[in-house]
Design an enzyme around this catalytic site. Structure first.
Site, short mmCIF file in Angstrom:
data_model
loop_
_atom_site.label_atom_id
_atom_site.label_comp_id
_atom_site.label_asym_id
_atom_site.label_seq_id
_atom_site.Cartn_x
_atom_site.Cartn_y
_atom_site.Cartn_z
N THR A 18 45.08 39.00 43.18
CA THR A 18 45.02 37.59 43.61
C THR A 18 46.37 36.89 43.57
O THR A 18 46.68 36.08 44.44
CB THR A 18 44.03 36.81 42.70
OG1 THR A 18 42.75 37.40 42.85
CG2 THR A 18 43.94 35.35 43.08
N SER A 64 40.25 46.40 42.87
CA SER A 64 39.01 47.17 42.96
C SER A 64 39.27 48.52 43.62
O SER A 64 38.46 49.44 43.49
CB SER A 64 37.97 46.41 43.78
OG SER A 64 37.82 45.13 43.25
N THR A 171 39.63 43.43 27.67
CA THR A 171 38.50 43.42 28.60
C THR A 171 38.59 42.14 29.42
O THR A 171 38.95 41.10 28.89
CB THR A 171 37.18 43.42 27.81
OG1 THR A 171 37.12 44.63 27.05
CG2 THR A 171 35.95 43.36 28.69
N1 ASP Z 1 39.85 41.01 43.33
C1 ASP Z 1 41.10 40.64 42.70
C2 ASP Z 1 41.77 41.90 42.20
O1 ASP Z 1 41.39 42.41 41.19
C3 ASP Z 1 40.84 39.70 41.60
C4 ASP Z 1 42.09 39.18 40.89
O2 ASP Z 1 43.20 39.61 41.06
O3 ASP Z 1 41.90 38.26 40.09
O4 ASP Z 1 42.65 42.41 42.86
#
Ligand code: ASP
Length: 347
Positions: A18, A64, A171
């Site tokens: 993000t 992810s 975590t």
């Molecule tokens: N979906 C994003 C990721 O893990 C969430 C984030 O960065 O907060 O890349």
């Protein structure tokens, strides 16, 4: 913190997440974007007076999509540049940050420099972003030295909002809170307020300083089985017989408890007899496995599964990948689960 006259040399490894994302104009969902955009949004970085270089994943990814190949890429970048830099900042999505932090803590053997992983909940281009502060603080922590001139942090750690946590104890606790991470069974390594206050007694230190050695092989033949009330014998046996699986992290109830039905314990025992390493890790976020407390835990322990004590799920699964990646026998993998390799468990 000690002030050195030499400018700190820090390498930023931008993997995505993000922190560097922008909104797709058609779908309105966030997607990873390039490092120049990210760094242009943090002009304050120049005030640090550090020598900063960067490497970026091509393309940057949502975490992810992280897998052991990406962990290898991060580790390779650290190894190739280890002598030239005082510290490393890894920019990473929050979703799987705790897995990457745990994996790197095992892969980077004899680590004695800071590897600080951070990211953000809001993209760096947003007015209320937490990304700017997280990035600046992570750089300061990566550059911090103690009175002996040695790096203050000599391990893989996660910096998020007000705290620095041990990577393999962390975590993700919240999908939207700025304080998104926690290490529920280990104190914070530093508290971030007006100053960065290190909790020096709990920082990791290697016994004898040896050259960094990177273990690149991470064996993916591992999986979680998460218990739920009502799980049937068919479902359990099906999962225990996934072809090629060498290790299972069994996520149990409370202090490491599980159903006492003979079909349950028989199925687990048979899997252990077939040579699968099964580690008992609690579904609770705080506390650990104590199979002596209840008969249900005792019965489970008698099947031959091993206690994960207070290890996190993220550290347990990546530790298994690492140990099987070393090519160790079942007996040795079991033995190493009874040891703390880099501060991942309290024994
Ligand atoms: N979906 C994003 C990721 O893990 C969430 C984030 O960065 O907060 O890349």
């Amino acid at each position: 913190m000690h002030n050195n006259t030499r400018k700190p040399h820090i390498l930023i490894i931008y993997t995505g997440g993000t922190i560097g994302m922008i909104e797709n104009p058609e779908t309105h969902s966030l997607q990873p974007f390039d490092f120049t955009h990210l760094i242009d949004n943090v002009p304050k970085i120049k005030m640090l007076d550090y020598i900063i270089e960067n490497i970026q994943f091509n393309p940057p990814i949502d975490s992810s999509d992280m897998n052991p190949e990406h962990w290898k890429e991060i580790a390779r970048n650290i190894e190739d540049n280890f002598d030239r830099f005082d510290g490393f900042v890894v920019l990473h999505g929050t979703d799987t940050m705790a897995y990457t932090a745990s994996a790197l803590s095992f892969m980077l053997e004899n680590l004695h420099k800071p590897v600080i992983i951070t990211g953000s909940q809001l993209p760096i281009g947003e007015v209320r972003t937490d990304g700017e502060e997280n990035l600046i603080t992570a750089l300061q922590i990566a550059a911090a030295t103690g009175i002996n001139g040695e790096p203050m942090v000599q391990e893989v750690a996660i910096l998020f909002e007000n705290y620095l946590w041990r990577g393999n104890r962390s975590t993700k606790m919240s999908a939207d809170n700025f304080n998104a991470f926690k290490s529920n069974n280990y104190p914070s390594l530093a508290k971030i307020g007006l100053d960065i206050h290190f909790n020096e007694e709990v920082l990791w230190r290697v016994q004898a300083k040896r050259p960094l050695k990177v273990q690149y092989e991470m064996d993916p033949a591992v999986m979680f089985i998460v218990l739920n009330p009502g799980m049937t014998e068919n479902v359990l046996r099906h999962q225990l017989s996934v072809p090629g699986i060498k290790g299972i992290v069994l996520k149990t109830f409370g202090a490491g408890n599980a159903p006492t039905h003979p079909w349950f314990t028989d199925a687990i025992h048979e899997a252990v007899e077939r040579g699968i390493v099964i580690v008992n890790v609690t579904q609770c976020v705080n506390g650990g496995v104590d199979t002596k407390r209840y008969m249900s835990g005792n019965r489970l322990a008698a099947t031959g599964i091993i206690s994960g004590h207070d290890i996190t799920s993220e550290a347990a699964i990546t530790k298994m990948m690492y140990l099987f990646g070393l090519g160790l026998s079942t007996t040795d993998v079991r033995r190493y689960f009874e040891c703390s390799l880099c501060g991942e468990v309290t024994l």
